[in-house]
Design a protein around this motif. Structure first.
Motif, PDB file in Angstrom:
ATOM      1  N   THR A 253      35.179 -33.802  23.619  1.00  0.00           N
ATOM      2  CA  THR A 253      34.061 -33.002  24.142  1.00  0.00           C
ATOM      3  C   THR A 253      33.829 -31.733  23.311  1.00  0.00           C
ATOM      4  N   GLY A 254      34.855 -31.274  22.596  1.00  0.00           N
ATOM      5  CA  GLY A 254      34.721 -30.065  21.790  1.00  0.00           C
ATOM      6  C   GLY A 254      34.804 -28.778  22.591  1.00  0.00           C
ATOM      7  N   HIS A 267      29.272 -29.534  37.006  1.00  0.00           N
ATOM      8  CA  HIS A 267      28.911 -29.504  35.595  1.00  0.00           C
ATOM      9  C   HIS A 267      28.520 -30.880  35.059  1.00  0.00           C
ATOM     10  N   VAL A 268      28.728 -31.916  35.840  1.00  0.00           N
ATOM     11  CA  VAL A 268      28.412 -33.278  35.403  1.00  0.00           C
ATOM     12  C   VAL A 268      27.019 -33.667  35.890  1.00  0.00           C
ATOM     13  N   HIS A 269      26.151 -34.067  34.950  1.00  0.00           N
ATOM     14  CA  HIS A 269      24.769 -34.435  35.272  1.00  0.00           C
ATOM     15  C   HIS A 269      24.403 -35.727  34.534  1.00  0.00           C
ATOM     16  N   PRO A 292      27.166 -35.082  25.825  1.00  0.00           N
ATOM     17  CA  PRO A 292      27.304 -36.437  26.369  1.00  0.00           C
ATOM     18  C   PRO A 292      28.784 -36.774  26.547  1.00  0.00           C
ATOM     19  N   ILE A 293      29.137 -37.383  27.668  1.00  0.00           N
ATOM     20  CA  ILE A 293      30.537 -37.714  27.927  1.00  0.00           C
ATOM     21  C   ILE A 293      30.859 -39.061  27.282  1.00  0.00           C
ATOM     22  N   LEU A 294      31.655 -39.042  26.228  1.00  0.00           N
ATOM     23  CA  LEU A 294      32.060 -40.272  25.553  1.00  0.00           C
ATOM     24  C   LEU A 294      33.003 -41.082  26.432  1.00  0.00           C
ATOM     25  N   LYS A 295      33.156 -42.355  26.111  1.00  0.00           N
ATOM     26  CA  LYS A 295      33.971 -43.267  26.915  1.00  0.00           C
ATOM     27  C   LYS A 295      35.399 -42.743  27.092  1.00  0.00           C
ATOM     28  N   GLU A 296      35.986 -42.241  25.994  1.00  0.00           N
ATOM     29  CA  GLU A 296      37.376 -41.761  26.061  1.00  0.00           C
ATOM     30  C   GLU A 296      37.511 -40.583  27.027  1.00  0.00           C
ATOM     31  N   GLN A 298      35.414 -39.924  29.599  1.00  0.00           N
ATOM     32  CA  GLN A 298      35.113 -40.397  30.953  1.00  0.00           C
ATOM     33  C   GLN A 298      36.318 -41.099  31.578  1.00  0.00           C
ATOM     34  N   GLU A 299      37.038 -41.865  30.776  1.00  0.00           N
ATOM     35  CA  GLU A 299      38.237 -42.552  31.287  1.00  0.00           C
ATOM     36  C   GLU A 299      39.259 -41.549  31.814  1.00  0.00           C
ATOM     37  N   ILE A 300      39.389 -40.419  31.139  1.00  0.00           N
ATOM     38  CA  ILE A 300      40.328 -39.384  31.587  1.00  0.00           C
ATOM     39  C   ILE A 300      39.833 -38.744  32.884  1.00  0.00           C
ATOM     40  N   LEU A 301      38.527 -38.480  32.979  1.00  0.00           N
ATOM     41  CA  LEU A 301      37.972 -37.920  34.217  1.00  0.00           C
ATOM     42  C   LEU A 301      38.178 -38.879  35.391  1.00  0.00           C
ATOM     43  N   ASP A 302      37.957 -40.165  35.156  1.00  0.00           N
ATOM     44  CA  ASP A 302      38.141 -41.171  36.220  1.00  0.00           C
ATOM     45  C   ASP A 302      39.598 -41.229  36.674  1.00  0.00           C
ATOM     46  N   TYR A 303      40.507 -41.134  35.720  1.00  0.00           N
ATOM     47  CA  TYR A 303      41.937 -41.244  36.041  1.00  0.00           C
ATOM     48  C   TYR A 303      42.404 -40.086  36.923  1.00  0.00           C
TER      49      TYR A 303
END
Length: 402
Positions: A253-254, A267-269, A292-296, A298-303
């Motif tokens: 995400t930087g 903060h998520v839209h 933009p939330i990349l797949k990698e 998003q997987e961490i957010l889901d976990y």
């Protein structure tokens, strides 16, 4: 209105030391309207060299020239103090002249006044971390006064270039402070003195002449292989896995440490492409950024969405203190055999280099994602990527062949 009915006389004399009668201390005596007061010039000289009628030191050595210069300077400053008080329409006394000369009258602000004013009035202006750094600089200035001047009260008008160089040397004597750390404290000192000038607390700012000299520091970022090694490593201690995952999230995400720590569900839209984006503001500059939330990521957010450490809150990730997470990252680097000095900020560098620029993302887009005001700031990342240069040249070769 200037008063003209007051008399002012300056003279200089010596007083022999009791334990060394051949050496004398140098004094000045000021007399205002017949009332006398003595001031020590904190200088010594051989008794035989003093010329009482001329109020001078005999000789032509470097030391003698400095002593006579001190006498001349003192006489000029005392006259200046007297003239200032007269212009203010005061009934001048010898005590007032001495106080104005020494900078101890109420008209003059001290360094401690400046530190207190800055720290009080900048609470709503500066970020908490930045203000904390100013507190540290202020403490170093206080320690410097006590160590080198045996006082906690030092007036701004007394600060000269010698004082500034002395403070720099004092900082360099601290074992944990390297050059860039010293320069950051000097930079904050310069900014405080600039504030004193803006407040009209000083006539001239001696720190203007001091040049900051930062050493170039190699940028720490992870290569694609190193990033994969950290992502795929299995840790026995859950605390290492948590901090690794938060760090990896930042790599994709930087975002800086403070920005990741501040993230909430608000903060998520949904972005213009129908995918999830992070809309936030950089804590350092208050610049709006949309990522933009990349797949990698998003997987961490889901976990972690139901993790006990953030359960019942609107936080997105379980983020430890900056000090702790950097401590764990160093442990992680040792575990996966990466010799780089890893810190959380390396994630932002990794996003700019390995994740985006190395994969062909245009520099303008990377600059926008990082929240940079100037693209020249982002160009620093482009310069470190040999792989990007190689890829661009390969593309050029293909076009030339075609």
């Amino acid at each position: 209105m200037m008063r003209t009915d007051q008399t002012f006389i300056i003279s200089f004399f010596i007083r022999k030391k009791k334990n060394q009668p051949e050496i004398a201390n140098l004094y000045t005596r000021i007399t205002v309207n017949g009332r006398r007061l003595e001031i020590s010039l904190k200088r010594t000289l051989p008794v035989e060299q003093w010329l009482p009628d001329a109020c001078r030191v005999a000789g032509s050595s470097k030391e003698v020239i400095q002593l006579n210069s001190k006498i001349d300077q003192t006489r000029a400053l005392l006259y200046k103090a007297f003239d200032e008080l007269q212009r203010e329409g005061q009934l001048v006394t010898s005590q007032l002249v001495k106080a104005r000369y020494l900078g101890t009258d109420v008209k003059h602000k001290s360094l401690q006044d400046l530190i207190n004013y800055h720290n009080t009035n900048m609470i709503s202006v500066l970020k908490k971390g930045t203000l904390k750094n100013y507190y540290t600089t202020g403490h170093y200035l206080e320690d410097y006064l006590l160590t080198n001047y045996r006082t906690s009260e030092y007036f701004l008008k007394q600060i000269n270039y010698e004082f500034i160089l002395g403070f720099e040397n004092f900082l360099r004597s601290k074992p944990k402070l390297h050059n860039n750390g010293v320069m950051k404290h000097m930079e904050r000192f310069k900014k405080m003195m600039r504030l004193a000038g803006d407040l009209d607390w000083i006539e001239k700012n001696p720190t203007k002449r001091f040049k900051l000299r930062f050493d170039k520091v190699d940028m720490v970022y992870l290569t694609k292989l190193e990033l994969e090694k950290i992502k795929n490593e299995t840790f026995e201690r859950p605390v290492l896995s948590i901090n690794r995952d938060v760090f990896i999230f930042a790599c994709y995400t930087g975002l800086t440490y403070s920005d990741v720590k501040a993230l909430t569900k608000n903060h998520v839209h949904i972005g213009v492409d129908g995918n999830k984006w992070i809309y936030t503001r950089r804590s350092k500059t208050n610049t709006s950024v949309r990522i933009p939330i990349l797949k990698e990521a998003q997987e961490i957010l889901d976990y972690y969405k139901n993790h006990p450490k953030i359960d019942g809150t609107d936080k997105l990730l379980p983020v430890y203190s900056n000090q702790k997470i950097n401590q764990y990252l160093r442990e992680i680097a040792v575990k996966v055999k990466i010799s780089k000095k890893l810190s959380f900020h390396a994630a932002r560098h990794t996003f700019a280099t390995t994740v985006t620029l190395a994969n062909g993302v245009p520099i303008e887009t990377v600059s926008k994602l990082l929240g940079h005001h100037k693209i020249s700031t982002t160009l620093i990342y482009a310069r470190v990527l040999d792989s990007k240069v190689s890829m661009d040249i390969d593309n050029l070769r293909k076009k030339l062949i075609g």
